[in-house]
Design a protein around this motif. Structure first.
Motif, PDB file in Angstrom:
ATOM      1  N   PRO A 192       0.823  -1.203   0.000  1.00  0.00           N
ATOM      2  CA  PRO A 192       0.000   0.000   0.000  1.00  0.00           C
ATOM      3  C   PRO A 192       0.860   1.258   0.000  1.00  0.00           C
ATOM      4  O   PRO A 192       2.039   1.222   0.336  1.00  0.00           O
ATOM      5  CB  PRO A 192      -0.795  -0.125   1.303  1.00  0.00           C
ATOM      6  N   VAL A 193       0.259   2.362  -0.391  1.00  0.00           N
ATOM      7  CA  VAL A 193       0.882   3.683  -0.316  1.00  0.00           C
ATOM      8  C   VAL A 193       0.002   4.547   0.585  1.00  0.00           C
ATOM      9  O   VAL A 193      -1.185   4.714   0.285  1.00  0.00           O
ATOM     10  CB  VAL A 193       1.014   4.324  -1.712  1.00  0.00           C
ATOM     11  N   PRO A 232     -10.698  -0.802  -0.398  1.00  0.00           N
ATOM     12  CA  PRO A 232     -11.740  -0.320   0.508  1.00  0.00           C
ATOM     13  C   PRO A 232     -12.418   0.978   0.088  1.00  0.00           C
ATOM     14  O   PRO A 232     -13.539   1.244   0.495  1.00  0.00           O
ATOM     15  CB  PRO A 232     -10.984  -0.124   1.831  1.00  0.00           C
ATOM     16  N   ASN A 233     -11.729   1.790  -0.721  1.00  0.00           N
ATOM     17  CA  ASN A 233     -12.316   3.092  -1.066  1.00  0.00           C
ATOM     18  C   ASN A 233     -11.652   3.652  -2.317  1.00  0.00           C
ATOM     19  O   ASN A 233     -10.546   3.257  -2.701  1.00  0.00           O
ATOM     20  CB  ASN A 233     -12.149   4.080   0.094  1.00  0.00           C
ATOM     21  N   ALA A 234     -12.341   4.575  -2.960  1.00  0.00           N
ATOM     22  CA  ALA A 234     -11.767   5.280  -4.106  1.00  0.00           C
ATOM     23  C   ALA A 234     -10.575   6.105  -3.627  1.00  0.00           C
ATOM     24  O   ALA A 234     -10.590   6.662  -2.535  1.00  0.00           O
ATOM     25  CB  ALA A 234     -12.810   6.179  -4.751  1.00  0.00           C
ATOM     26  N   GLY A 235      -9.541   6.160  -4.456  1.00  0.00           N
ATOM     27  CA  GLY A 235      -8.333   6.881  -4.090  1.00  0.00           C
ATOM     28  C   GLY A 235      -7.288   6.008  -3.420  1.00  0.00           C
ATOM     29  O   GLY A 235      -6.195   6.482  -3.116  1.00  0.00           O
ATOM     30  N   TYR A 236      -7.604   4.727  -3.206  1.00  0.00           N
ATOM     31  CA  TYR A 236      -6.661   3.792  -2.581  1.00  0.00           C
ATOM     32  C   TYR A 236      -5.484   3.562  -3.527  1.00  0.00           C
ATOM     33  O   TYR A 236      -5.660   3.364  -4.724  1.00  0.00           O
ATOM     34  CB  TYR A 236      -7.365   2.479  -2.286  1.00  0.00           C
ATOM     35  N   GLN A 237      -4.241   3.565  -2.974  1.00  0.00           N
ATOM     36  CA  GLN A 237      -3.050   3.476  -3.801  1.00  0.00           C
ATOM     37  C   GLN A 237      -2.173   2.285  -3.419  1.00  0.00           C
ATOM     38  O   GLN A 237      -2.067   1.932  -2.240  1.00  0.00           O
ATOM     39  CB  GLN A 237      -2.225   4.759  -3.697  1.00  0.00           C
ATOM     40  N   VAL A 238      -1.549   1.697  -4.434  1.00  0.00           N
ATOM     41  CA  VAL A 238      -0.626   0.581  -4.220  1.00  0.00           C
ATOM     42  C   VAL A 238       0.582   0.764  -5.126  1.00  0.00           C
ATOM     43  O   VAL A 238       0.575   1.563  -6.070  1.00  0.00           O
ATOM     44  CB  VAL A 238      -1.281  -0.782  -4.510  1.00  0.00           C
TER      45      VAL A 238
END
Length: 271
Positions: A192-193, A232-238
């Protein structure tokens, strides 16, 4: 004959003229809520708006031409508040692959169409060979996606993928490691970021030494795995990473006696 015709005209005038004097017409109700309102079970109150349970057997047409089934306040041209919609002979009219559209429902139940050409896939290839040092979690930098959609935003400079919609995603991750000695532990991961524990991690031990990389021979130790990410949500970064326990090279492409082409890539599909 004249008497019969006269009687028919009188009946029509009796029906039409009184109806034209009213803004709203009710059937089985003296308390119509719209331009045309049918109370199927005759269970609406004499005054006030009917309850949701009372509306469940109602049919309504508004002044704007919206039709409501089980609702007296339709927000679309056809608004079915409860119950299912059935088309009995739908299979008799086959669609045309490649040109027809999917019919989907949004979160409010409104039917919409999506083109067949609209995709939920993301696919990108490693832009160039990358050095992977022992004990270092290196972010792999993929080139601009070959296939993508509005579900994803990818930064090829930082290697960060942003999910624009929550949901479940299948990830298939493949890489080839060159300059590898037998027994080297090769690790591919999704992190994750900002950085934290792996969201997904695949490990593989090289079975043999890989040939020394040359211009004509570029064969590595191939590994791949498939996993699922729960976003889990919009905007989640990896970010996608490589972390071998010995120095090696992550190959963007391989070249050998059977041909040349891309070998390290990432494919994601929303499910």
């Amino acid at each position: 004959m004249k008497n019969k015709l006269s009687q028919v005209i009188k009946v029509l005038l009796f029906v039409i003229i009184p109806l034209s004097n009213y803004a709203q017409v009710g059937v089985n109700t003296s308390n119509p809520q719209t331009t045309f309102h049918v109370d199927g079970s005759k269970d609406n109150a004499a005054s006030g708006a009917p309850t949701a349970a009372q509306q469940s057997n109602d049919f309504a047409v508004t002044s704007s031409g919206n039709v409501g089934i089980a609702t007296v306040s339709p927000s679309e041209k056809l608004d079915v508040a409860t119950g299912n919609v059935r088309v009995r002979t739908i299979n008799s009219n086959a669609g045309v692959p490649g040109t027809d559209k999917y019919v989907v429902a949004d979160g409010n139940g409104v039917l919409k169409t999506i083109n067949f050409t609209t995709t939920d896939l993301f696919h990108a290839r490693l832009s160039a060979d990358q050095t992977a040092n022992s004990g270092v979690i290196a972010t792999l930098l993929f080139a601009a996606p070959l296939v993508t959609s509005t579900y994803y935003s990818y930064n090829s400079t930082t290697g960060t993928l942003t999910f624009n919609q929550a949901g479940n995603y299948i990830v298939t991750f493949q890489a080839s490691f060159g300059n590898v000695t037998a027994g080297t532990q090769l690790v591919l991961g999704v992190r994750p970021v900002p950085d934290s524990n792996y969201l997904a991690r695949g490990s593989h031990y090289a079975g043999a030494d890989t040939p020394t990389l040359t211009a004509t021979v570029r064969i590595g130790e191939l590994m791949n795995y498939t996993t699922m990410l729960v976003v889990p949500n919009a905007g989640y970064q990896v970010r996608f990473t490589a972390a071998p326990n010995q120095n090696c090279t992550v190959l963007a492409s391989e070249t050998g006696s059977t041909g040349s082409g891309n070998v390290t890539n990432i494919t994601i599909q929303k499910i």
